[in-house]
Design an enzyme around this catalytic site. Structure first.
Site, PDB file in Angstrom:
ATOM      1  N   LYS A 198       0.867  -1.046  -0.018  1.00 53.19           N
ATOM      2  CA  LYS A 198      -0.076   0.069  -0.159  1.00 53.19           C
ATOM      3  C   LYS A 198       1.016   1.211   0.034  1.00 53.19           C
ATOM      4  O   LYS A 198       1.798   1.541   0.724  1.00 53.19           O
ATOM      5  CB  LYS A 198      -0.821   0.116   1.323  1.00 53.19           C
ATOM      6  CG  LYS A 198      -1.850   1.069   1.222  1.00 53.19           C
ATOM      7  CD  LYS A 198      -3.118   0.756   0.319  1.00 53.19           C
ATOM      8  CE  LYS A 198      -3.976   2.047   0.016  1.00 53.19           C
ATOM      9  NZ  LYS A 198      -3.415   2.927  -0.960  1.00 53.19           N
TER      10      LYS A 198
ATOM     11  N   GLN B 172       6.792   3.821   4.220  1.00 49.57           N
ATOM     12  CA  GLN B 172       5.480   3.467   4.248  1.00 49.57           C
ATOM     13  C   GLN B 172       5.217   2.107   5.096  1.00 49.57           C
ATOM     14  O   GLN B 172       4.154   1.883   5.470  1.00 49.57           O
ATOM     15  CB  GLN B 172       4.979   3.319   2.820  1.00 49.57           C
ATOM     16  CG  GLN B 172       3.618   3.074   2.485  1.00 49.57           C
ATOM     17  CD  GLN B 172       2.919   4.641   2.325  1.00 49.57           C
ATOM     18  OE1 GLN B 172       3.444   5.600   1.788  1.00 49.57           O
ATOM     19  NE2 GLN B 172       1.813   4.869   3.142  1.00 49.57           N
TER      20      GLN B 172
ATOM     21  N   LYS C 199       5.669   1.913  -2.972  1.00 50.75           N
ATOM     22  CA  LYS C 199       5.508   3.151  -3.529  1.00 50.75           C
ATOM     23  C   LYS C 199       5.727   2.984  -5.057  1.00 50.75           C
ATOM     24  O   LYS C 199       6.440   2.061  -5.636  1.00 50.75           O
ATOM     25  CB  LYS C 199       6.518   4.084  -3.084  1.00 50.75           C
ATOM     26  CG  LYS C 199       6.079   5.400  -2.926  1.00 50.75           C
ATOM     27  CD  LYS C 199       4.968   6.041  -1.994  1.00 50.75           C
ATOM     28  CE  LYS C 199       4.584   7.294  -2.206  1.00 50.75           C
ATOM     29  NZ  LYS C 199       3.789   7.826  -1.151  1.00 50.75           N
TER      30      LYS C 199
ATOM     31  N   GLY D 182      -2.843   7.934  -4.808  1.00 53.93           N
ATOM     32  CA  GLY D 182      -2.291   8.849  -5.123  1.00 53.93           C
ATOM     33  C   GLY D 182      -1.199   9.730  -4.607  1.00 53.93           C
ATOM     34  O   GLY D 182      -1.089   9.166  -3.346  1.00 53.93           O
ATOM     35  N   ASP D 183      -0.443  10.679  -5.058  1.00 57.67           N
ATOM     36  CA  ASP D 183       0.510  11.230  -4.469  1.00 57.67           C
ATOM     37  C   ASP D 183       1.031  12.499  -5.264  1.00 57.67           C
ATOM     38  O   ASP D 183       0.002  13.037  -6.084  1.00 57.67           O
ATOM     39  CB  ASP D 183       1.907  10.321  -4.253  1.00 57.67           C
ATOM     40  CG  ASP D 183       2.911  10.844  -3.393  1.00 57.67           C
ATOM     41  OD1 ASP D 183       2.811  10.537  -2.096  1.00 57.67           O
ATOM     42  OD2 ASP D 183       3.927  11.471  -3.864  1.00 57.67           O
TER      43      ASP D 183
END
Length: 454
Positions: free
Chosen positions: A78, A99, A114, A153-154
């Site tokens: 994730k 993360q 990521k 999103g990022d």
């Protein structure tokens, strides 16, 4: 780590975690965890691929695509997808590594990953972005799934891009599943998701304030960097709770409030509309209330502050700026961005943490203080699995509970593994690092990923 190629961002993230673990009693009490750290520092899988797409002029363009699937001990990978020309493996490994432990702290069943591409959405038409997203997902769709890897999103990836990628995945795989989070509310998204990182940051800091006996945000002066999603919602929640917000920033400079009132909610809303058009803060026409200082960040120019919330990008607070914040009276620093503070800045904060009374500062790392976004992404996954939609009140209450638990885990774990003198604040960076690492390492041990006798 010594045999790795030059990956400065990832090496910084690794050494920040490693140093806090080694400076605690964790390895003294559990020497076998040194092996777990070696295993956890290497991603389970790195996927790199090319993305060929057509621009509006009919010319073929090519970009690099990546997905770092770092650790799945606690659940599906994730973590967000970032579209920005600076994207490289070092940055994505650093973000994926952080993360792992951020997701562990939420208490939800999520691993760490990521991804992204060195594609710049700025200046591109909607049609070009759609074609790029479909080309990107053509390859990525082979490696992700609702129970395998659930991106979000990022930077550079908002609701538009998530929508295009979800449509591409559905077309390529013929599945309507919760394979991405940050989706539209009518097709599987969660209420409070856009606000979650900023809101969660503010909720986390509220527990820091209460621990120090400072009650709440009323009358507090808050400096915020950034002007994107996290900064906007952090600012709005601070205003709602009675604080005064005195700064925002973008990549070119900082906007500082020159009036006693600071930023108002209507200012934040206007800035949010500007950001959707990729406009600089320097173009905001309100000279009687603000000044824009090109080439600066807020930390040295916003005057006296109580709370600093870095919400822009990595390494946005240097050692010198940390010292400037201390001299400006700041006593709480919490990251809304990932690895927002340099190691030099963290050293300043950690040294100041040990000072008595009002002189000391207290620092919260992003893996704890900004985990609200991924927490609500996890709640979105839960809603998708149940084919249900919760109300905004339900989601917000769950978010508040998660942030309270993350804070308590950091405090209690720090007290267990890091000596604390009478009246000294516990190290939230050490406590959060250890709590997230131990939870992940235990799961890896149970699953046979590493053995204590190696």
């Amino acid at each position: 780590m010594s045999n790795l190629p030059a990956e400065p961002e990832f090496q910084q993230a690794f050494h920040e975690l490693e140093s806090t673990l080694k400076n605690s009693s964790l390895f003294e009490k559990n020497p076998e965890y040194l092996t777990a750290l070696k295993v956890a520092s290497i991603p389970e899988r790195i996927i790199q691929f090319r993305i060929v797409w057509e621009d509006d002029a009919g010319k073929l363009q090519v970009n690099n695509g990546f997905r770092v699937q770092f650790n799945s001990a606690l659940g599906p990978y994730k973590g967000g997808l970032r579209f920005h020309p600076t994207v490289n493996l070092s940055i994505l490994k650093f973000l994926g590594f952080e993360q792992i432990f951020k997701n562990a702290l939420t208490g939800l069943n999520m691993g760490g990953g990521k991804g992204g591409a060195d594609f710049d959405p700025k200046g591109k038409s909607d049609a070009e972005i759609r074609r790029f997203c479909y080309a990107f997902m053509r390859e990525l769709s082979r490696h992700i799934g609702a129970d395998t890897d659930v991106p979000a999103g990022d930077i550079g990836v908002g609701a538009r891009e998530v929508g295009f990628m979800f449509g591409a995945y559905k077309q390529y795989r013929n599945e309507f599943v919760g394979v991405l989070t940050g989706k539209g509310l009518t097709w599987g998204g969660s209420l409070i998701r856009p606000e979650a990182t900023g809101y969660g940051l503010v909720y986390y800091v509220s527990h820091m304030l209460k621990y120090l006996g400072k009650s709440d945000y009323s009358g507090k002066t808050v400096a915020i960097s950034g002007s994107g999603n996290v900064a906007q919602y952090a600012a709005l929640k601070c205003l709602e709770l009675g604080a005064k917000v005195v700064s925002l920033s973008d990549s070119k400079g900082a906007m500082i409030a020159t009036s006693d009132a600071g930023f108002a909610a209507e200012d934040i809303e206007k800035i949010a509309a500007m950001k959707l058009k990729h406009q600089s803060l320097s173009s905001y026409d309100c000279a009687d209330k603000f000044k824009y200082v090109e080439g600066s960040r807020p930390w040295t120019i916003c005057g006296k502050v109580d709370i600093a919330l870095p919400c822009a990008t990595q390494n946005e607070v240097s050692g010198e700026e940390a010292t400037a914040l201390k001299e400006a009276g700041c006593y709480l620093v919490a990251e809304g961005s990932n690895m927002g503070c340099t190691l030099e800045a963290i050293n300043v904060f950690e040294a100041s943490r040990k000072e008595a009374g009002a002189l000391g500062m207290w620092y919260a790392p992003g893996k704890a203080s900004n985990c609200g976004g991924v927490a609500v992404s996890g709640l979105e996954m839960a809603q998708n699995s149940q084919r249900l939609s919760w109300t905004s009140e339900e989601v917000d209450e769950k978010l508040k509970g998660i942030m309270a638990n993350v804070f308590e885990a950091g405090v209690s774990t720090a007290k267990e593994y890091v000596p604390v003198a009478e009246g000294e604040r516990p190290s939230l960076v050490a406590g959060s690092n250890i709590a997230g690492f131990v939870k992940t390492a235990k799961a890896m041990l149970d699953q046979g990923t590493w053995w204590a006798n190696l």
